[in-house]
Write an enzyme that holds these catalytic residues in place. Structure first.
Site, mmCIF file in Angstrom:
data_model
loop_
_atom_site.group_PDB
_atom_site.id
_atom_site.type_symbol
_atom_site.label_atom_id
_atom_site.label_comp_id
_atom_site.label_asym_id
_atom_site.label_seq_id
_atom_site.Cartn_x
_atom_site.Cartn_y
_atom_site.Cartn_z
ATOM 1 N N GLY A 25 0.749 -1.277 0.128
ATOM 2 C CA GLY A 25 -0.021 0.107 0.198
ATOM 3 C C GLY A 25 0.749 1.234 -0.235
ATOM 4 N N PRO B 256 4.461 -5.452 -1.243
ATOM 5 C CA PRO B 256 4.599 -4.063 -2.006
ATOM 6 C C PRO B 256 4.488 -4.351 -3.527
ATOM 7 C CG PRO B 256 6.873 -4.564 -1.383
ATOM 8 C CD PRO B 256 6.071 -5.664 -0.657
ATOM 9 N N ARG C 156 -7.148 3.159 -15.518
ATOM 10 C CA ARG C 156 -7.633 3.720 -14.224
ATOM 11 C C ARG C 156 -8.107 5.107 -14.118
ATOM 12 N NH1 ARG C 156 -3.267 5.218 -11.717
ATOM 13 N NH2 ARG C 156 -4.046 4.432 -9.546
ATOM 14 N N CYS D 38 -14.049 3.807 -28.093
ATOM 15 C CA CYS D 38 -15.230 4.685 -28.618
ATOM 16 C C CYS D 38 -16.172 4.566 -27.301
ATOM 17 C CB CYS D 38 -16.221 3.633 -29.662
ATOM 18 S SG CYS D 38 -17.518 4.609 -30.192
ATOM 19 N N TYR E 208 -0.572 -1.363 -12.631
ATOM 20 C CA TYR E 208 -1.954 -1.626 -12.793
ATOM 21 C C TYR E 208 -2.372 -0.883 -14.374
ATOM 22 C CZ TYR E 208 -2.111 -2.845 -8.247
ATOM 23 O OH TYR E 208 -2.032 -3.450 -6.661
#
Length: 428
Positions: free
Chosen positions: A245, A288, A327, A358, A387
């Site tokens: 985190g 991590p 994201r 689109c 990510y």
């Protein structure tokens, strides 16, 4: 990315000392470029305090969900890390890359019977049980195997980290884990399971956290939990896993602490809590992910349409978008970007970087200041190592980009660009 704006003698942006514009020409765009040395430095920021300074022994496990390809698993193994996996696919990738199974920790709030069998049969070192139901399943499975994995119970410590609600995981209202406040965690950990090798507790309070206090608080709560269990059943569970985190820098608004300092603060929190409650130092694990690879990666695009809407907005479209970075559309993630051929040029125009999907929400960066851009220019979006590739999709039948690892001025292809044939290979 920390120190991302490194340039060569020609003033061109480099990653791992490799010319970004040359890599874009060689491998095409969109292109993920990862800085191998930076990844290694981030890994060592965790392993040095853990392996050289913590008195109870421990293991740093890279959270592979952040960026899971075989090459990152190999690097993690080479640097002495274990691996955190959350699916059969991540487990298969880790095993295929040569990660020792006993250094793999298998997570997930809804593991299938097939995934659990895969973990048992391959000798995975640890499984993190996410619910009471799963503990009973694992207890039954453990009876069928000679050397079943250690089992940790994921606990909700009730800590609400100050981050986006979709990446908070430690609060009471979460799909993950068993409640600490209700007493369920103590009850299940104190139970005399017939076959389980119940090893300890796990918690994860969220992602992109910059303060030490939430991690120190979580550490104390988990140590106290070990003490509470000891008072009931007369034994100390030997392991604590505090998850991950730690935050990274995406924009100038983000001010993360150096990883080594954050790791040392967490270790100190565990040691002080053990002294407070008289608990033996547990074997300590952390997981991590983002903080190892996030600021070590960039995505390079080629700019296409530049659409100026007078008095409203200028849209700059690139040859990727939400298919390689969802994201923003998921939780309005913020990024910075530069032009690789002039990374230090004055930023004079406010534009919105959009993708080619689109969808009106296919935005990468809203209202960023950049130098004047035109069709054909390269654009590098920074801190996309975590990510982005992991969450990439084939939406609109877009092919996933290639991934290269750059080091000492050279780059090697780690994931080839998908072809149109790849897109239809499973179609019948």
């Amino acid at each position: 990315m920390t120190d991302i704006l490194k340039t060569n003698k020609q003033g061109v942006l480099t990653v791992g000392d490799a010319d970004v514009s040359a890599l874009a020409k060689e491998f095409g765009t969109p292109l993920f470029i990862m800085d191998e040395e930076h990844i290694v430095q981030n890994m060592r920021a965790y392993t040095k305090p853990m392996y050289e300074e913590y008195k109870g022994g421990g293991l740093v496990c890279y959270a592979s969900k952040a960026f899971c390809i075989k090459e990152i698993c190999r690097i993690a193994h080479r640097e002495g890390l274990g691996l955190d996996v959350v699916s059969g696919g991540e487990l298969y990738t880790a095993l295929s890359a040569g990660m020792p199974a006993d250094k793999i920790c298998f997570h997930g709030n809804n593991k299938s019977a097939e995934e659990l069998a895969m973990a048992f049969e391959n000798g995975v070192g640890r499984i993190v049980a996410d619910s009471e139901e799963e503990l009973f399943i694992l207890d039954a499975m453990a009876a069928e195997y000679k050397n079943p994995p250690k089992v940790l119970l994921r606990v909700k410590p009730g800590i609400e980290a100050h981050t986006h609600e979709f990446i908070q995981t430690g609060q009471e209202d979460s799909k993950f884990g068993v409640s600490l406040a209700s007493g369920d965690a103590v009850r299940l950990l104190s139970r005399n399971w017939e076959h389980l090798a119940l090893a300890g507790v796990h918690c994860h309070i969220g992602s992109q956290i910059f303060e030490d206090v939430p991690f120190i608080t979580a550490a104390e709560l988990m140590v106290k939990l070990l003490d509470d269990v000891h008072k009931i059943c007369g034994r100390y569970l030997p392991e604590i896993n505090l998850g991950g985190g730690f935050g990274i820098r995406y924009t100038e608004a983000d001010q993360p602490r150096p990883l080594q300092e954050a790791m040392r603060a967490t270790i100190s929190g565990v040691e002080k809590a053990c002294e407070k409650y008289g608990v033996p130092y547990p074997f300590l694990m952390v997981e991590p992910g983002r903080s190892i690879v996030g600021d070590a990666g960039i995505t390079v695009y080629t700019i296409g349409t530049v659409k100026k809407i007078p008095g409203i907005r200028t849209y700059v479209a690139v040859d990727g978008g939400m298919a390689d970075n969802p994201r923003y559309i998921m939780y309005q993630a913020a990024y910075d970007a530069v032009l690789p051929l002039q990374p230090h040029a004055a930023r004079t125009e406010k534009v919105t970087i959009c993708g080619k999907c689109c969808e009106s929400g296919d935005i990468l960066i809203r209202d960023i200041l950049l130098p004047e851009v035109r069709r054909g220019d390269l654009l590098a979006v920074l801190s996309t190592g975590a990510y982005n590739y992991s969450m990439s999709s084939n939406y609109n039948r877009l092919a996933r980009p290639a991934v290269v690892m750059a080091s000492k001025g050279k780059a090697r292809l780690c994931v080839r660009r998908e072809s149109y044939e790849d897109l239809i290979k499973n179609d019948l």
